[in-house]
Design an enzyme around this catalytic site. Structure first.
Site: not given
Ligand code: SF4
Ligand code: SF4
Ligand code: SF4
Ligand code: FES
Ligand code: FES
Lengths: 589, 163
Positions: A280, A283, A300, A320, A359, A362, A367, A506
């Site tokens: 990241e 990037e 994230c 990102s 999650k 996710e 992907e 989190c």
């Protein structure tokens, strides 16, 4: 605040003026049974009548969650009239409730069952028609079962407070009233981001997370090579499930428990977090140097990604392209790790222990599947599910020794990775590394304290080589929206933004242990105001103790690049560690 | 999700903007939309939500709470059966039941051909002629169960003549 005098059961107390009876009683050391009241009026319907008390001189009983204290007030919690009334209130709730406690995942933490027991509610006192039932288990994260809903509205309030545009609401009238997303649709056809905040406040089994413990059991039974990784925020809260004070870090015992549960390898997702920072950070530098799309926003938090895809589909190029840390680590386990150990990636089963219900969604995204059709991560269990597994196995958590994470290949992890678990942490970790890459120097204060704390939006700037880098941090979608509207209008002054789906990050994820004062007799009465701070301190203190505090200094991450990935953002890194996004409609048919 | 015409979106936004600055604009906005279009489907609620910042969940709650609002389009003829106290004691329930039986729909529903909707109402201020039924503004006084079939036929005949 001025103090006033009240009496409870004849004992005199001084309490703050303006408090509700329930909060005033709490400050004197009394817990009046309650259900619809939550978190000093975050939810305050005054509808369940479970909190009724008798006040001298008043003809009818008062709902202590909405009624304010007054000078000279004389309250009785235990008068026969109050006790009987509370029992009736609970019996009425139970009459329209599908009771099957022995099968209900909420059992042990159910506030309805708790007040039923406290008030001595008798079964089947009021027989009547039952409201028609909806069971929604179509999404990978959350189960909604209206047969257990008591219409308290806590979920409605939490979703709205966290995300502004709430997904849940009351609909219909009278006996047909339910709490649901518009049109009683399944969550996966609504703008719900699957953060699980509603689950974490529901007093009953009406909103629950979708357990994947069975998937893990099956993988073990089939003799797969089962590897587990744990997110930073789990170590800060798991101890709560075993009666430890909130804010007790339990990293060593958690690792020991996972070994005893039969996992082949126990890894720290902090390694993945360090890897994320390398990717990241690179990037971001690329975008700054090559005139790319700015501000760049972290990716994230899958709850946040869901929100962005739903409401800001026109702004997805700000995200990102990095996968989240546990997905990165899963991808590395099924490639680099498999290669190193000569294991067929098809035999590997990766379990992530996460604070997060999103999650679970996710990891199912198309992907997140590699070229061979293998998922990066096969199962996501939350902190609460891990605690269930530990209890079920007979392990006495408090008696466990402290053990270290496995240290081959992915053993090293920096303190920067640890603080990913709290709002501002990803930003701080990234800044530690970005500063170094750009200047070749370490930034004076390792801690960028301006991004710490729980303000809804935090912003700051640093000077790097004479240039100013402006950045901001938001948590909860209500706050994210403010920053996103700036971007949409072309008025964002920032280059880099961190966004997390849950308020607090989190440590307050939808899969974290429930914080219910009634079940935490040893915590302070204001624990709902302080638990996030305590959990965050557990992470910051672990960062402090760490010798390694910057992601770019992680030698095993460096080695991974040397031996396998090449350099950050290389072709191979892109293939394994980056992803794409796509817009979606808020309401889908 | 089906999409609305641009003209409709403009109109709905215009309706929302009428009540900017009001303390509780939602009911007024929804009333205007109900009057304009006859119903308030989810697509429309989404536009109201975007314009006002009130969540769809909340709007949906209001639409389903008040019987004045409807989620689905009404039929060409809306049969408003009063179930207010005066009408009720004079046997209004049997009248509604008869309409339901003959049309094969429950109150709040619309026949498949889009012709009739049955609407159960609270007192419509015609207690003197209870039980009262209104159809698109025309009031039927002292309705008896035996008359219901005839009333329906009246509108069916009208349709046939127009066709
Ligand atoms: S929600 Fe509570 S009372 Fe209801 S079945 Fe579950 S444990 Fe029992
Ligand atoms: S999961 Fe999150 S977004 Fe979805 S309804 Fe619950 S609180 Fe709202
Ligand atoms: S789903 Fe849970 S939190 Fe929401 S209203 Fe029902 S019982 Fe309360
Ligand atoms: S807790 Fe007071 S009415 Fe529900
Ligand atoms: S009760 Fe029917 S008109 Fe008043």
């Amino acid at each position: 605040m001025s103090k006033i005098n009240i009496k409870i059961e004849g004992h005199p107390y001084q309490v703050e003026e303006g408090l509700t009876v329930i909060d005033a009683a709490r400050s004197c050391g009394y817990e009046i049974p309650s259900l619809c009241d939550f978190n000093h009026g975050e939810c305050n319907q005054g509808s369940c009548r479970v909190c009724l008390v008798e006040v001298k001189g008043m003809r009818s009983l008062v709902a202590s969650c909405v009624f304010p204290v007054f000078e000279g007030m004389e309250i009785s919690i235990s008068s026969p009239k109050a006790t009987a009334a509370r029992r009736t209130s609970v019996e009425l709730l139970l009459s329209n409730h599908s009771i099957n406690c022995q099968q209900c995942d909420k059992n042990g933490k159910c506030e309805l069952l708790h007040v039923a027991k406290l008030t001595g509610a008798r079964p089947e006192m009021f027989k009547g028609a039952q409201t028609p039932v909806t069971l929604d288990e179509l999404n990978p994260s959350i189960v909604r079962d209206t047969s257990k809903c008591i219409l308290c509205g806590r979920c409605v309030a939490r979703c709205k407070n966290a995300h502004g545009n709430g997904v849940l609401g009351y609909e219909n009238r009278g006996f047909n009233a339910i709490v649901a997303p518009a049109g009683n649709r399944p969550f996966d056809k609504t703008p719900c981001i699957l953060c699980g905040q509603c689950v974490s406040v529901c007093p009953t089994g009406a909103l629950m997370l979708k357990s994947e413990v069975q998937k893990v059991d099956e993988a073990m039974a089939l003799g797969r090579h089962v590897i587990v990784q744990t997110a930073p925020a789990v170590r800060a809260t798991l101890g709560e499930e075993f009666g430890m004070p909130i804010g007790t870090p339990v990293t060593g015992k958690m690792v020991a428990a996972l070994r005893r549960l039969g996992f082949e390898k126990v890894y720290d997702t902090d390694f993945g977090a360090d890897l994320t920072i390398m990717e990241e950070g690179t990037e971001l530098l690329g975008r700054i140097q090559n005139g790319g799309v700015l501000p760049m926003i972290t990716s994230c938090s899958p709850g946040w990604v869901n929100y962005c895809e739903t409401y800001y589909a026109d702004q997805l190029d700000h995200l990102s392209s990095c996968k989240s840390p546990h997905q990165m680590q899963g991808a590395i386990i099924k490639s680099y790790y498999a290669e190193k150990h000569g294991i067929n990636p098809k035999d590997i089963f990766v379990v992530s222990v996460m604070p997060c219900t999103a999650k679970k969604f996710e990891k199912e995204r198309p992907e997140m599947v590699n070229a061979e059709g293998l998922k990066d991560v096969d199962a996501v269990i939350t902190t609460r599910e891990l605690a269930d597994m530990i209890r079920r196995s007979g392990i006495v958590f408090a008696k466990l020794p402290d053990e270290d994470f496995d240290s081959d290949i992915m053993g090293e992890a920096s303190g920067a990775g640890v603080i990913f678990g709290v709002t501002g942490g990803v930003m701080e970790a990234a800044l530690r590394t970005v500063y170094h890459v750009l200047t070749g120097k370490e930034h004076g204060a390792i801690a960028f304290t301006s991004v710490r704390g729980f303000d809804g939006i935090k912003e700051s700037q640093i000077e790097i080589n004479g240039k100013i880098l402006r950045f901001a941090v938001a948590h909860g979608m209500k706050n994210a929206k403010v920053l996103m509207e700036q971007i949409r209008k072309g008025k964002s002054p920032y280059q880099f933004i961190e966004i997390m789906g849950c308020p607090g990050g989190c440590i307050n994820g939808g899969g974290q242990p429930y914080v219910r004062p009634v079940f935490l007799p040893n915590e302070d009465h204001d624990i709902l105001d302080t638990y996030m701070q305590k959990r965050a301190s557990a992470l910051y203190s672990e960062d402090q103790r760490n010798v390694l505090r910057q992601s770019h200094k992680n030698t095993q991450v460096q080695k991974l690049y040397e031996e396998f990935l090449g350099e950050p953002n290389s072709h191979k890194a892109h293939e394994l560690l980056h992803t794409t996004y796509k817009g979606r409609e808020p309401f889908r048919d | 999700m089906a999409h609305l015409s641009e003209a409709a979106v403009v109109k709905i936004n215009e309706i929302c903007d009428r009540y900017i600055g009001e303390k509780t604009p939602l009911i007024m906005i929804l009333s205007d939309i109900q009057k304009e279009y006859g119903y308030i489907p989810l697509e429309v609620q989404e536009i109201v939500s975007e314009r006002t910042g009130i969540s769809v969940a909340e709007i949906y709650g209001v639409v389903t709470f008040y019987s004045f609002f409807s989620l689905k389009p009404n039929g060409k003829y809306v049969i408003g059966c009063c179930l207010g106290t005066a009408c009720y004691v004079k046997g209004a329930q049997q009248i509604v039941d008869k309409f339901s039986e003959l049309l094969g729909i429950k109150p709040g529903e619309t026949t498949e051909d889009g012709l009739f909707t049955i609407d159960a109402l609270r007192c419509i201020g015609a207690c003197a002629i209870a039980p009262a039924v209104t159809i698109n503004g025309k009031v039927y006084p002292h309705v008896e169960v035996s008359e219901v079939a005839g009333i329906i036929d009246e509108y069916k005949a009208k349709e046939a003549a127009e066709a």
